[in-house]
Design a protein around this motif. Structure first.
Motif, short mmCIF file in Angstrom:
data_model
loop_
_atom_site.label_atom_id
_atom_site.label_comp_id
_atom_site.label_asym_id
_atom_site.label_seq_id
_atom_site.Cartn_x
_atom_site.Cartn_y
_atom_site.Cartn_z
N TYR A 104 32.86 2.20 5.04
CA TYR A 104 31.59 1.65 5.51
C TYR A 104 30.59 2.76 5.84
O TYR A 104 29.39 2.56 5.74
CB TYR A 104 31.83 0.75 6.72
CG TYR A 104 32.63 -0.48 6.38
CD1 TYR A 104 32.17 -1.37 5.42
CD2 TYR A 104 33.85 -0.73 6.99
CE1 TYR A 104 32.91 -2.49 5.07
CE2 TYR A 104 34.59 -1.86 6.65
CZ TYR A 104 34.12 -2.72 5.69
OH TYR A 104 34.86 -3.82 5.34
N VAL A 164 29.02 3.62 2.56
CA VAL A 164 28.08 2.58 2.12
C VAL A 164 26.77 2.68 2.90
O VAL A 164 25.68 2.54 2.34
CB VAL A 164 28.71 1.19 2.29
CG1 VAL A 164 27.68 0.10 1.98
CG2 VAL A 164 29.91 1.04 1.38
N VAL A 209 28.11 0.76 -3.83
CA VAL A 209 28.42 0.12 -2.55
C VAL A 209 29.49 -0.96 -2.70
O VAL A 209 30.38 -1.10 -1.85
CB VAL A 209 27.15 -0.46 -1.89
CG1 VAL A 209 26.18 0.64 -1.55
CG2 VAL A 209 26.50 -1.52 -2.75
N MET A 224 33.11 -0.63 -0.86
CA MET A 224 33.51 -1.66 0.10
C MET A 224 34.91 -2.19 -0.22
O MET A 224 35.65 -2.59 0.68
CB MET A 224 32.49 -2.80 0.10
CG MET A 224 31.20 -2.49 0.84
SD MET A 224 29.99 -3.83 0.73
CE MET A 224 30.80 -5.11 1.70
#
Length: 318
Positions: free
Chosen positions: A85, A88, A111, A115
């Motif tokens: 995270y 991202v 992303v 994830m």
């Protein structure tokens, strides 16, 4: 070099603070919606110190590793669940004129791919715990992720097709307000599939909070368990920010561009409120209902959105 370090540091600060704000908000919102008095006592006014009390509680608990566990994998799993995270967050644009940690040409693919790594943390935790219930929880988490990854990817591809680019800042540069009704189905699919990937209610069957066990995290205590909770709230932040950027125009709003970051934050936290509201409102889906919803509802809707986007794009270009 200094600019890159400052951007990485800013993303780290966001990762360590914003999820805590969402967690504190969840405490208070749930307390109001369910008429619960407990979270309103700590510290006096509105229970402001509840989050501090939770942190102290986790810090003072003994760190226990089961005797039969694979110690290295067991201890590494919380970090594997949390760190994707942070990567991202670096790629999500907050405002115009380069207000992003790192602009990536294939940002939307980056992303979504990163994830997906987070589920490895659940798998590692389940396998390394030497507990059959934890292992089953980890396997169910992986199955759920694979089922909901496809509709999420299809919904994201629809926005990329509409914008003609897979760069997140590029998508926002091409954004028009009439995209919101055009991409509404995709937004629903993306947000719902994201909730399921985070194993948030009503898609939390692999974890089954408040039941006898806690999925892949059954054997975790203290700060390592707190890291799994932090990764859940960080996931909410990332999902809501991505939904705001892809489907709600991100920094676009009635305010000047210099305040675009404020619009991004407002949209993100409004969506986070919806996540909390869904936890309080909807009952937990059974495992068969959960898997059926992905394959018979979300994937057809995502394909419908993709076809609709293609038709309108062709019509516009002619």
């Amino acid at each position: 070099m200094l600019d890159t370090l400052l951007r990485c540091l800013a993303a780290l600060v966001v990762l360590l603070t914003f999820p805590l704000i969402i967690g504190q908000t969840e405490h208070k919102v749930m307390a109001h919606m369910q008429g619960r008095l407990g979270p309103m006592y700590a510290g006096g006014f509105h229970g402001w110190a509840q989050l501090v009390a939770d942190g102290v509680k986790f810090a003072q608990k003994e760190e226990i590793v089961p005797a039969g566990a694979d110690r290295r994998v067991f201890q590494l799993a919380p970090a594997v669940a949390l760190l994707p995270y942070l990567l991202v967050l670096l790629a999500i644009p907050v405002g115009p004129n380069g207000f992003v940690g790192e602009a990536i040409d294939a940002g939307i693919f980056f992303v979504l791919a990163v994830m997906g790594i987070g589920v490895l943390g659940s798998l590692m935790a389940g396998w390394a715990s030497a507990n059959k219930f934890s292992l089953l929880g980890g396997l169910r988490s992986a199955a759920q992720l694979m089922s909901y990854e496809l509709p999420m990817l299809l919904a994201g591809a629809s926005v990329a097709m509409a914008a003609g680019t897979v760069s997140l800042p590029g998508i926002l540069d091409q954004f028009h307000w009439w995209w919101i009704p055009w991409q509404a189905i995709g937004a629903f699919v993306f947000f719902t599939a994201g909730l399921a990937e985070l194993q948030r209610p009503p898609f939390d069957m692999p974890v089954a909070d408040s039941e006898i066990i806690f999925g892949a995290y059954t054997e975790y205590t203290g700060l390592r368990f707190a890291l799994f909770l932090l990764s859940e709230f960080a996931g909410i932040l990332v999902l809501c920010a991505l939904t705001a950027v892809l489907f709600l125009g991100g920094w676009h709003g009635p305010l000047p561009d210099s305040l675009g970051w404020l619009w991004t934050l407002l949209k993100t936290f409004a969506l986070a409120f919806v996540v909390i509201w869904a936890r309080v409102t909807f009952p937990r889906l059974r495992e068969d209902q959960l898997m059926r919803f992905a394959w018979t509802v979300l994937i057809p809707l995502a394909l419908l959105q993709l076809a609709l986007t293609g038709i309108i794009k062709v019509a516009i270009s002619q």
